[in-house]
Scaffold this motif. Structure first.
Motif, PDB file in Angstrom:
ATOM      1  N   GLY A 173       0.886  -1.291   0.090  1.00 50.72           N
ATOM      2  CA  GLY A 173       0.105   0.231  -0.100  1.00 50.72           C
ATOM      3  C   GLY A 173       0.825   1.054   0.070  1.00 50.72           C
ATOM      4  N   ARG A 174       2.054   1.105   0.417  1.00 53.78           N
ATOM      5  CA  ARG A 174       3.023   2.314   0.328  1.00 53.78           C
ATOM      6  C   ARG A 174       3.487   2.637  -0.967  1.00 53.78           C
ATOM      7  NH1 ARG A 174       6.399   1.054   5.852  1.00 53.78           N
ATOM      8  NH2 ARG A 174       4.749   0.862   7.284  1.00 53.78           N
ATOM      9  N   CYS A 175       3.260   1.701  -1.912  1.00 49.05           N
ATOM     10  CA  CYS A 175       3.842   2.077  -3.339  1.00 49.05           C
ATOM     11  C   CYS A 175       2.675   2.472  -4.081  1.00 49.05           C
ATOM     12  CB  CYS A 175       4.117   0.410  -3.872  1.00 49.05           C
ATOM     13  SG  CYS A 175       4.818   0.705  -5.678  1.00 49.05           S
ATOM     14  N   ARG A 176       3.103   3.555  -4.848  1.00 45.21           N
ATOM     15  CA  ARG A 176       2.003   4.180  -5.523  1.00 45.21           C
ATOM     16  C   ARG A 176       1.396   3.622  -6.566  1.00 45.21           C
ATOM     17  NH1 ARG A 176       1.785   7.473  -9.795  1.00 45.21           N
ATOM     18  NH2 ARG A 176       4.032   7.643  -9.956  1.00 45.21           N
ATOM     19  N   ARG A 177       2.210   2.849  -7.311  1.00 40.17           N
ATOM     20  CA  ARG A 177       1.997   2.051  -8.501  1.00 40.17           C
ATOM     21  C   ARG A 177       0.919   0.910  -8.064  1.00 40.17           C
ATOM     22  NH1 ARG A 177       4.089   3.903 -13.250  1.00 40.17           N
ATOM     23  NH2 ARG A 177       2.500   2.474 -14.379  1.00 40.17           N
ATOM     24  N   LEU A 178       0.751   0.470  -6.732  1.00 42.13           N
ATOM     25  CA  LEU A 178      -0.048  -0.673  -6.435  1.00 42.13           C
ATOM     26  C   LEU A 178      -1.122  -0.031  -5.838  1.00 42.13           C
ATOM     27  CD1 LEU A 178       2.920  -2.882  -5.479  1.00 42.13           C
ATOM     28  CD2 LEU A 178       1.774  -2.780  -7.655  1.00 42.13           C
ATOM     29  N   SER A 179      -1.372   1.175  -5.770  1.00 46.94           N
ATOM     30  CA  SER A 179      -2.603   1.757  -5.096  1.00 46.94           C
ATOM     31  C   SER A 179      -3.889   1.269  -5.882  1.00 46.94           C
ATOM     32  CB  SER A 179      -2.632   3.275  -4.637  1.00 46.94           C
ATOM     33  OG  SER A 179      -2.359   4.012  -6.259  1.00 46.94           O
ATOM     34  N   LYS A 180      -3.650   1.293  -7.116  1.00 46.12           N
ATOM     35  CA  LYS A 180      -4.788   0.852  -8.112  1.00 46.12           C
ATOM     36  C   LYS A 180      -4.052   0.054  -9.220  1.00 46.12           C
ATOM     37  CE  LYS A 180      -8.436   4.481  -7.817  1.00 46.12           C
ATOM     38  NZ  LYS A 180      -9.368   5.421  -8.773  1.00 46.12           N
ATOM     39  N   ASP A 181      -4.867  -0.740 -10.026  1.00 42.53           N
ATOM     40  CA  ASP A 181      -4.437  -1.679 -11.084  1.00 42.53           C
ATOM     41  C   ASP A 181      -4.555  -0.720 -12.113  1.00 42.53           C
ATOM     42  OD1 ASP A 181      -3.959  -3.453 -13.025  1.00 42.53           O
ATOM     43  OD2 ASP A 181      -5.552  -4.632 -12.777  1.00 42.53           O
TER      44      ASP A 181
END
Length: 208
Positions: A173-181
């Protein structure tokens, strides 16, 4: 937008696709798993794992989408397998409409050859039932142990084993690119997960 000191977008995209397609990102993550496990005095290859899933909302361009009836959202689902330290060893991305017991066999099948010593799997109540157990018999000699919430529990309670999978998902959750698909393809969506763990793994090992 890329930082100013990066090459052109086409060059960066080309490198990403090449590393994704030839398995470089997966290989780097696998090597880091071995190093991370050796640091606390364990063997390089895990013998037990925790399977867990996370429904993630898709962006407007995301193609891996389905309705998660439990969370009541249209999303994609990331399926992971971690070792007992919380280090990820397996990954799969699919529609959130696919239930846990249906998505887990594909993830475990993918790691059966990569980690042949991993035979015992912990999971939550979403994986209970005979369907998953029968599917695992076709993959390998896996034993499944369901970690259920005690009936006497009130409020939040950290359950053994299960919390490790949840902690690994929280790290993402701390990685912006993984906050959404954000990606159009499953391959690209899966590639960003090892990138996030490579980043975190190298930082953790640098502190040892």
């Amino acid at each position: 937008m890329l930082p100013k000191d990066f090459p052109p977008v086409s060059t960066v995209q080309g490198c990403f696709c090449a590393w994704r397609n030839d398995g470089l990102l997966e290989d780097l993550n696998r090597r880091l798993v071995g190093i991370a496990r050796l640091s606390p005095g364990r063997t390089a290859r895990p013998r037990a794992g925790i399977v867990h899933s996370q429904s993630v909302k898709t962006s407007a361009i995301g193609r891996v989408c389905g309705y998660d009836a439990g969370k009541r959202i249209k999303a994609g689902k990331r399926h992971i397998v971690t070792d007992r330290v919380g280090v990820p060893v397996g990954l799969g991305v699919h529609s959130a409409a696919i239930q846990e017991r249906d998505g887990a066999p594909n993830v475990l099948d993918a790691i059966a050859k990569r980690y042949p010593m991993l035979r015992h799997v912990f999971a939550d109540g979403g994986y209970a039932g005979t369907k998953l157990g029968e599917a695992l018999k076709q993959i390998g000699r896996f034993t499944l142990q369901i970690v259920k919430r005690p009936d006497s529990a009130e409020g939040f309670e950290a359950l053994p084993r299960r919390r490790l999978g949840e902690r690994t998902l929280a790290w993402r959750g701390r990685c912006r690119r993984l906050s959404k698909d954000w990606k159009k393809s499953i391959a690209s969506a899966e590639a960003w997960v090892p990138i996030a763990h490579i980043r975190r793994g190298t930082r953790c090992l640098a502190k040892i």
